[in-house]
Design a protein around this motif. Structure first.
Motif, PDB file in Angstrom:
ATOM      1  N   SER A   7       0.843  -1.185   0.000  1.00 43.36           N
ATOM      2  CA  SER A   7       0.000   0.000   0.000  1.00 43.36           C
ATOM      3  C   SER A   7       0.879   1.235   0.000  1.00 43.36           C
ATOM      4  N   ALA A   8       0.305   2.354  -0.393  1.00 43.32           N
ATOM      5  CA  ALA A   8       1.029   3.620  -0.437  1.00 43.32           C
ATOM      6  C   ALA A   8       0.338   4.621   0.482  1.00 43.32           C
ATOM      7  N   PRO A   9       1.100   5.533   1.073  1.00 42.31           N
ATOM      8  CA  PRO A   9       0.490   6.551   1.923  1.00 42.31           C
ATOM      9  C   PRO A   9      -0.182   7.665   1.140  1.00 42.31           C
ATOM     10  N   THR A  84       9.908 -11.031 -22.579  1.00 46.62           N
ATOM     11  CA  THR A  84      10.495  -9.924 -21.826  1.00 46.62           C
ATOM     12  C   THR A  84       9.557  -9.532 -20.701  1.00 46.62           C
ATOM     13  N   LEU A  85      10.115  -9.309 -19.513  1.00 47.13           N
ATOM     14  CA  LEU A  85       9.338  -8.783 -18.401  1.00 47.13           C
ATOM     15  C   LEU A  85       9.524  -7.267 -18.362  1.00 47.13           C
ATOM     16  N   LEU A  86       8.458  -6.528 -18.685  1.00 44.32           N
ATOM     17  CA  LEU A  86       8.486  -5.060 -18.634  1.00 44.32           C
ATOM     18  C   LEU A  86       8.031  -4.624 -17.244  1.00 44.32           C
ATOM     19  N   VAL A  87       8.835  -3.812 -16.565  1.00 49.49           N
ATOM     20  CA  VAL A  87       8.482  -3.364 -15.223  1.00 49.49           C
ATOM     21  C   VAL A  87       8.572  -1.843 -15.152  1.00 49.49           C
ATOM     22  N   ALA A  88       7.664  -1.241 -14.417  1.00 49.79           N
ATOM     23  CA  ALA A  88       7.642   0.219 -14.315  1.00 49.79           C
ATOM     24  C   ALA A  88       7.079   0.635 -12.967  1.00 49.79           C
ATOM     25  N   ASN A  89       7.438   1.838 -12.538  1.00 53.36           N
ATOM     26  CA  ASN A  89       6.790   2.434 -11.378  1.00 53.36           C
ATOM     27  C   ASN A  89       5.347   2.774 -11.748  1.00 53.36           C
ATOM     28  N   HIS A  90       4.492   2.918 -10.729  1.00 51.92           N
ATOM     29  CA  HIS A  90       3.054   3.026 -10.993  1.00 51.92           C
ATOM     30  C   HIS A  90       2.497   4.294 -10.352  1.00 51.92           C
ATOM     31  N   ILE A  91       1.943   5.175 -11.191  1.00 53.21           N
ATOM     32  CA  ILE A  91       1.398   6.451 -10.743  1.00 53.21           C
ATOM     33  C   ILE A  91      -0.065   6.611 -11.137  1.00 53.21           C
ATOM     34  N   SER A  92      -0.384   6.218 -12.357  1.00 53.81           N
ATOM     35  CA  SER A  92      -1.663   6.595 -12.955  1.00 53.81           C
ATOM     36  C   SER A  92      -2.206   5.481 -13.843  1.00 53.81           C
ATOM     37  N   TRP A  93      -3.498   5.576 -14.172  1.00 54.99           N
ATOM     38  CA  TRP A  93      -4.069   4.684 -15.187  1.00 54.99           C
ATOM     39  C   TRP A  93      -3.406   4.924 -16.540  1.00 54.99           C
ATOM     40  N   GLN A 170       7.799   7.103  -4.117  1.00 60.57           N
ATOM     41  CA  GLN A 170       7.654   5.827  -4.820  1.00 60.57           C
ATOM     42  C   GLN A 170       7.825   4.677  -3.837  1.00 60.57           C
ATOM     43  N   GLY A 171       7.338   3.511  -4.246  1.00 59.42           N
ATOM     44  CA  GLY A 171       7.433   2.338  -3.401  1.00 59.42           C
ATOM     45  C   GLY A 171       8.592   1.440  -3.803  1.00 59.42           C
ATOM     46  N   THR A 172       8.749   0.357  -3.059  1.00 60.18           N
ATOM     47  CA  THR A 172       9.793  -0.630  -3.338  1.00 60.18           C
ATOM     48  C   THR A 172       9.245  -1.698  -4.276  1.00 60.18           C
ATOM     49  N   PHE A 173      10.046  -2.105  -5.245  1.00 61.48           N
ATOM     50  CA  PHE A 173       9.626  -3.160  -6.162  1.00 61.48           C
ATOM     51  C   PHE A 173       9.528  -4.488  -5.411  1.00 61.48           C
ATOM     52  N   ARG A 174       8.355  -5.108  -5.468  1.00 62.76           N
ATOM     53  CA  ARG A 174       8.152  -6.449  -4.904  1.00 62.76           C
ATOM     54  C   ARG A 174       8.818  -7.482  -5.814  1.00 62.76           C
ATOM     55  N   ARG A 175       9.189  -8.614  -5.247  1.00 59.54           N
ATOM     56  CA  ARG A 175      10.102  -9.520  -5.950  1.00 59.54           C
ATOM     57  C   ARG A 175       9.431 -10.617  -6.759  1.00 59.54           C
ATOM     58  N   ALA A 176       8.155 -10.905  -6.511  1.00 62.44           N
ATOM     59  CA  ALA A 176       7.535 -12.117  -7.069  1.00 62.44           C
ATOM     60  C   ALA A 176       7.624 -12.186  -8.589  1.00 62.44           C
ATOM     61  N   ALA A 177       7.284 -11.097  -9.277  1.00 60.27           N
ATOM     62  CA  ALA A 177       7.281 -11.128 -10.746  1.00 60.27           C
ATOM     63  C   ALA A 177       8.674 -11.382 -11.307  1.00 60.27           C
ATOM     64  N   PHE A 178       9.700 -10.945 -10.594  1.00 66.44           N
ATOM     65  CA  PHE A 178      11.068 -11.147 -11.071  1.00 66.44           C
ATOM     66  C   PHE A 178      11.457 -12.624 -11.025  1.00 66.44           C
ATOM     67  N   GLN A 179      10.821 -13.379 -10.122  1.00 65.34           N
ATOM     68  CA  GLN A 179      11.049 -14.820 -10.103  1.00 65.34           C
ATOM     69  C   GLN A 179      10.570 -15.448 -11.412  1.00 65.34           C
ATOM     70  N   LEU A 248      17.650  -8.726  -8.549  1.00 66.03           N
ATOM     71  CA  LEU A 248      17.078  -8.335  -9.833  1.00 66.03           C
ATOM     72  C   LEU A 248      16.061  -7.207  -9.643  1.00 66.03           C
ATOM     73  N   ALA A 249      15.231  -7.315  -8.617  1.00 69.43           N
ATOM     74  CA  ALA A 249      14.252  -6.267  -8.332  1.00 69.43           C
ATOM     75  C   ALA A 249      14.943  -4.958  -7.965  1.00 69.43           C
ATOM     76  N   ARG A 250      16.018  -5.045  -7.194  1.00 70.09           N
ATOM     77  CA  ARG A 250      16.755  -3.832  -6.819  1.00 70.09           C
ATOM     78  C   ARG A 250      17.364  -3.165  -8.042  1.00 70.09           C
ATOM     79  N   ALA A 251      17.883  -3.958  -8.975  1.00 72.13           N
ATOM     80  CA  ALA A 251      18.511  -3.404 -10.177  1.00 72.13           C
ATOM     81  C   ALA A 251      17.495  -2.714 -11.080  1.00 72.13           C
ATOM     82  N   ALA A 252      16.247  -3.200 -11.071  1.00 70.84           N
ATOM     83  CA  ALA A 252      15.217  -2.637 -11.935  1.00 70.84           C
ATOM     84  C   ALA A 252      14.539  -1.414 -11.329  1.00 70.84           C
ATOM     85  N   GLN A 253      14.709  -1.209 -10.034  1.00 66.08           N
ATOM     86  CA  GLN A 253      14.060  -0.101  -9.325  1.00 66.08           C
ATOM     87  C   GLN A 253      14.522   1.246  -9.879  1.00 66.08           C
ATOM     88  N   PRO A 254      13.613   2.198 -10.071  1.00 66.58           N
ATOM     89  CA  PRO A 254      14.055   3.542 -10.471  1.00 66.58           C
ATOM     90  C   PRO A 254      15.098   4.081  -9.495  1.00 66.58           C
TER      91      PRO A 254
END
Length: 269
Positions: A7-9, A84-93, A170-179, A248-254
């Motif tokens: 969750s985000a504040p 390819t796994l595309l990953v991005a930070n999430h702000i908006s629809w 911004q939040g921290t990238f969760r790891r599950a998808a990187f698995q 891997l999640a840390r490397a992909a984090q903005p």
């Protein structure tokens, strides 16, 4: 709701700025109508499935953003082909069509989106991989479905923060998808998204956070003046360059320190 859910504040009241100098109401209504028409056109074309050229899908995604009155600025090299796994930070629809403009992909989304009018139908018919966030036991099955899609040569888009943020935080990238990327043996393509006002300052107007409604967020975007979406396509992270999903999640984090690719600015559209 499960306590493990990310969750985000960020909330509309505390984080989301007013649209400021807004566009006239008739123009905002015209923009909103154009967005709805484009989405409905996408629903109508869904039966064609994979027969639509990727470039057509990219243009359609970009048209949705432009129809909302948001200009797009892209930097970075093209995303890899194949799985390819595309990953991005999430702000908006808006993040969803922006990621599709980088490379058309099967998105991973919360199961609640199935119930959204129009968008839920579009998501289900478009091959979205739904994640039941209230059931931790369902997570391994979701990871396996992502890995199968990646092995089949598809791109899968994920927002690993698990929740939208306002853009200033911004939040921290969760790891599950990187698995899933590790299991499928495919690269990870990080994409960094930002929204700015015409003057260059960071803008939270496009944010879709907290108890915000989809219509309220839509209206805030279409009534704003001079919004710019910046899409930074960073250097793809090849399979085998990181030993586990945590690194891997840390490397992909903005903001990660792995070397970025050469920037190839695309003129504002």
């Amino acid at each position: 709701m499960s306590v493990w859910l990310p969750s985000a504040p960020c909330t509309p009241g505390s984080c989301v700025e007013p649209s400021g100098s807004g566009t006239a109401v008739p123009r905002a209504v015209l923009r909103l109508t154009a967005v709805v028409v484009l989405v409905l056109a996408g629903v109508a074309l869904l039966p064609l499935g994979g027969r639509l050229p990727a470039e057509v899908v990219r243009r359609w995604c970009r048209w949705i953003v432009r129809a909302a009155g948001v200009r797009v600025r892209v930097t970075g090299a093209a995303a890899p082909t194949g799985g390819t796994l595309l990953v991005a930070n999430h702000i908006s629809w808006l993040d969803i069509p922006l990621l599709g403009a980088v490379r058309p992909a099967r998105m991973v989304a919360k199961a609640e989106i199935r119930q959204w009018p129009v968008a839920g139908t579009l998501a289900a018919r478009g091959g979205v991989l739904f994640l039941d966030r209230d059931r931790l036991r369902a997570l391994p099955d979701t990871v396996d479905r992502i890995a199968r899609a990646l092995r089949a040569g598809q791109a899968v888009g994920v927002f690993p923060e698990g929740s939208t943020w306002c853009g200033r935080a911004q939040g921290t990238f969760r790891r599950a998808a990187f698995q899933a990327a590790l299991d499928a043996g495919v690269p990870v393509q990080p994409v960094h998204l930002r929204y700015r006002s015409d003057g260059g300052a960071a803008s939270t107007a496009p944010a879709f956070v907290g108890e915000d409604t989809l219509f309220a967020s839509l209206w805030r975007v279409v009534s704003a003046r001079g919004l710019v979406a910046e899409v930074e396509i960073r250097e793809a992270i090849p399979y085998g360059s990181h030993p586990d999903r945590r690194s891997l999640a840390r490397a992909a984090q903005p903001g990660a320190t792995h070397p970025p690719g050469r920037a190839h600015p695309t003129p504002v559209a």
